[in-house]
Structures are given as C-alpha cells and as structure tokens.
Design an enzyme around this catalytic site. Structure first.
Site, short mmCIF file in Angstrom:
data_model
loop_
_atom_site.label_atom_id
_atom_site.label_comp_id
_atom_site.label_asym_id
_atom_site.label_seq_id
_atom_site.Cartn_x
_atom_site.Cartn_y
_atom_site.Cartn_z
N ASN A 40 -5.29 -3.69 -10.89
CA ASN A 40 -5.79 -2.76 -11.90
C ASN A 40 -5.04 -1.43 -11.91
O ASN A 40 -5.36 -0.55 -12.71
CB ASN A 40 -7.29 -2.49 -11.70
CG ASN A 40 -7.60 -1.81 -10.37
OD1 ASN A 40 -6.72 -1.57 -9.56
ND2 ASN A 40 -8.87 -1.52 -10.14
N LYS A 41 -4.05 -1.27 -11.05
CA LYS A 41 -3.36 0.01 -10.95
C LYS A 41 -2.27 0.14 -12.01
O LYS A 41 -1.89 -0.82 -12.68
CB LYS A 41 -2.76 0.19 -9.56
CG LYS A 41 -3.79 0.26 -8.44
CD LYS A 41 -4.75 1.42 -8.63
CE LYS A 41 -5.63 1.66 -7.41
NZ LYS A 41 -6.57 0.55 -7.16
#
EC number: 2.6.1.102
Length: 385
Positions: free
Chosen positions: A189-190
């Site tokens: 999710n980064k």
C-alpha cells in the site's frame, strides 16, 4: 456493480518487468543478486545516506535498528502513540518498553513539548531511556528541528521511521536521512512497493554490516554453519528488489500524482459541511509525499466556529462501502490499544481527537478523475444522510 476504488493499491508500470525478467533469465531468485545491491544503491542515491540494507519489511528494519542502538530488556524507547502498531512492536521484540508521546496539531506527528515532558519525567523516575523513535505520519514531515534538538540535548540516538514518507522532504532534505538509523517500508500500500519489503539506512558502515549480518541468520565466518549470535531471516529477495528498482524510476512521478490527488480533494471538498482536508499545509521548506489524503470531521457540537456535521468517520466509511469505495479510520492511538494498556503515555488529547474525527480517503496514484468524483459524490451523500 461499480469497480472497487481501493485506499492505496499497488501501481506498477513496465519498468519493473525489465528487472524481473533479467533476474529470472540469470537465475537470481534468492535473497542475493544485482537487483538487491542495485536497489540499495538507488535508495542511497535518492536519500544521500551512505548505506542501505534491503529487508523483507519495514518492521524488520525497525527491529534491527533498535538492536543497533543497543535497545534491550529494561530499556525504554520514546515513541509516538499516533502511528501504526508496527512502529512500536519491535520495541517489545527487544524486551524494552515503549513510552508513548502525544501528537501536535500541525503535522500530527510527535509533539516536542510532550516529548520534553516525557523525557524529564522518566529520568526523574530513574528510568533508562535508550532511544527516540520518531515517525513521519502519512508522509508528513515531523518538526525535526525541535525533535532532533531535544534528542541531542538528552543524548538520545534517533531511529527515524520514514515507512510512510519516501519522497518527502524537510528543509529540502529527503526524509529517511535524519536518523542515526532510518527505515522505509515497501508494503503493497506504500507509495513505492516491492510487494512486501523494507530497508534500513545509516551513514555508519559498521551498523550496515551488522544489520546485514543479523538479517542473514548471523552466520559467522566459517566454511560450515557457525552461529555466535541470534540472527533472522530478514533479507529481501532479488526478485522483489527488481520491482523496487523499477518503482524507484517512477518515484517522483508518484509523489507528484499523490500531491495532485490531495489538491483535488482539498479544492473540491472545500464546501462540504463539517469536513476538512487535513493536515492542509506542510512545514515551511518541506514537502509531504501525500501518501494518503486524510479528512477531519467537525462534530455537531460547536467547535471553533467551524461548520458542523452529525456524520462520524464510521458512518462515512460505511456509506462509502455501499458505493464500493474503500476508506479507513486514522490510526487508533497505541496507548488506547489493549496490547499497550500498561505503557506510559504523555498527553493523549490531540491524537485521541484525531482518531475520533478522522478518515483516510482513496489516494492511489492510478486513480482517475472519475474515481475522485465518485468519492466526492459519496462523501456528499454521506454527510447529507
């Protein structure tokens, strides 16, 4: 059914395939190889830090960083309460105790006033403070001048958790370059992902060598498997590092796009009653990577003359789900978690209020204008309900 809009999904291009294909062709699929050393070099070039060790998670990087700083049983580590649990869990891995510190309202990061209060009180009680673990929440730079000055005053080494902040800058300098040890996360999710992964950065060659030693099962120099210390299976694979190399080529574009998404939300949600995009402004001379755009709600009770709403973060989240849109509450403060019920806490009102009023909006760099309009429409409906 409308396609789902995710909070912050991976966004891959074609660059990654070049490195992956090369790794497969050359049979470099182990936790060693040219992608791994190349990815570490890319991180050093980008941040200006001398050494990087790529690992399988940001959590592993924090764990090794704390060990490098000598944290062990009976020690205490200063840590923000308003962060993901992975910041604090490694303190427990080391047998130490987290001392939680409240946020300040400008950046939502650790409050320098509360930090000083925590340090002086713990020292007056004879406690053994070993390190300061600071975080740049949602990619927003913390008040580093003040925090680092306090750490220097009390001779506390700094572990900089920049897990959410790759691409952010403070006074023109990349985050992840301020700690004696710094860490990044490359979770799915980064803003930059290797699927799962992280990195430890430091300017100390001895620290980097020791981290690599521990991360590869602490194998002593011998022709057979010889071990004198506890080690870990923490090394990143050469395949995943190839994804990271391709992502690094796109990082500045990704930061630019996240900023555009934030600005669109800020401008197009400005008229909604009781809702504001926050934190709205970076510190002077700084740049947030705007990993996630976050909003605050002003409850129905009068607050600072702002418009109010009867909606809550949870009612809005549930309404967005009915439109197949993912959102998420802000981090629940760690001092409110059952896991850390007995940990010391200094302050608490600021981060508790942020959690009670905040929501993270979809911010992925592959979002379209239509996606953002869908989110805005759903928010209007949820506020009017």
């Amino acid at each position: 059914m409308l396609d789902r809009i995710y909070l912050s999904p991976p966004h891959l291009g074609r660059h990654e395939l070049n490195y992956l294909h090369k790794a497969v062709e050359d049979n470099w699929v182990a936790p060693a190889g040219p992608n791994l050393t190349g990815f570490e070099a890319d991180l050093c070039t980008f941040t200006g830090v001398g050494h990087a060790v790529a690992l399988h998670s940001g959590t592993a990087a924090i764990h090794l960083g704390l060990r490098l700083l000598g944290v062990g049983p009976g020690d205490e580590v200063l840590c923000p309460s308003f962060t993901f649990v992975a910041t604090a869990n490694p303190i427990g891995y080391c047998g130490a105790t987290p001392v939680f510190v409240d946020s300040e309202a400008d950046t939502w990061n650790m409050c320098p006033v509360r930090l000083r209060e925590a340090i002086t009180d713990r020292l007056s009680k004879g406690k053994k403070l070993k390190a300061l673990l600071l975080v740049h929440l949602y990619g927003m730079p913390a008040k580093l001048d003040e925090l680092l000055a306090i750490a220097q005053e009390f001779d506390l080494p700094v572990l900089e958790d920049a897990a959410e902040a790759l691409g952010s800058r403070y006074q023109g300098r990349p985050l992840g370059s301020f700690g004696e040890v710094s860490v990044f996360s490359f979770n799915g999710n980064k803003i930059l992902t290797t699927s799962g992964g992280g990195a430890l950065l430091t300017n100390r060659a001895d620290y980097a060598a020791k981290a690599l030693f521990w991360a590869t099962q602490a194998k002593d120099a011998a022709p057979h498997y010889q071990h004198s210390e506890v080690g870990y299976n923490y090394r990143l694979s050469n395949l995943l590092a190839g994804i990271g190399r391709g992502q690094m080529e796109l990082l500045e574009d990704r930061v630019k796009r996240r900023s555009e998404i934030f600005t669109w939300y800020k401008e197009n949600l400005a008229g909604l009653p009781g809702l504001s995009v926050a934190p709205a402004t970076e510190l002077p001379g700084s740049r947030a990577n705007r990993w996630l755009t976050t909003v605050l709600l002003n409850p129905a009770e009068p607050k600072d003359g702002a418009s109010q709403t009867s909606a809550t973060p949870e009612s809005l989240r549930q309404h967005l789900e009915t439109r197949n849109i993912e959102s998420r509450p802000l981090w629940k403060p760690l001092h409110q978690q059952p896991l850390f019920a007995d940990a010391p806490m200094y302050g608490g009102a600021v981060c508790e209020d942020l959690f009670a009023r905040g929501l993270c909006l979809p911010s992925g760099t592959a979002m379209t204008d239509d996606d953002q309009r869908r989110v805005a429409k759903a928010l209007r409906e949820g506020l009017a309900a």
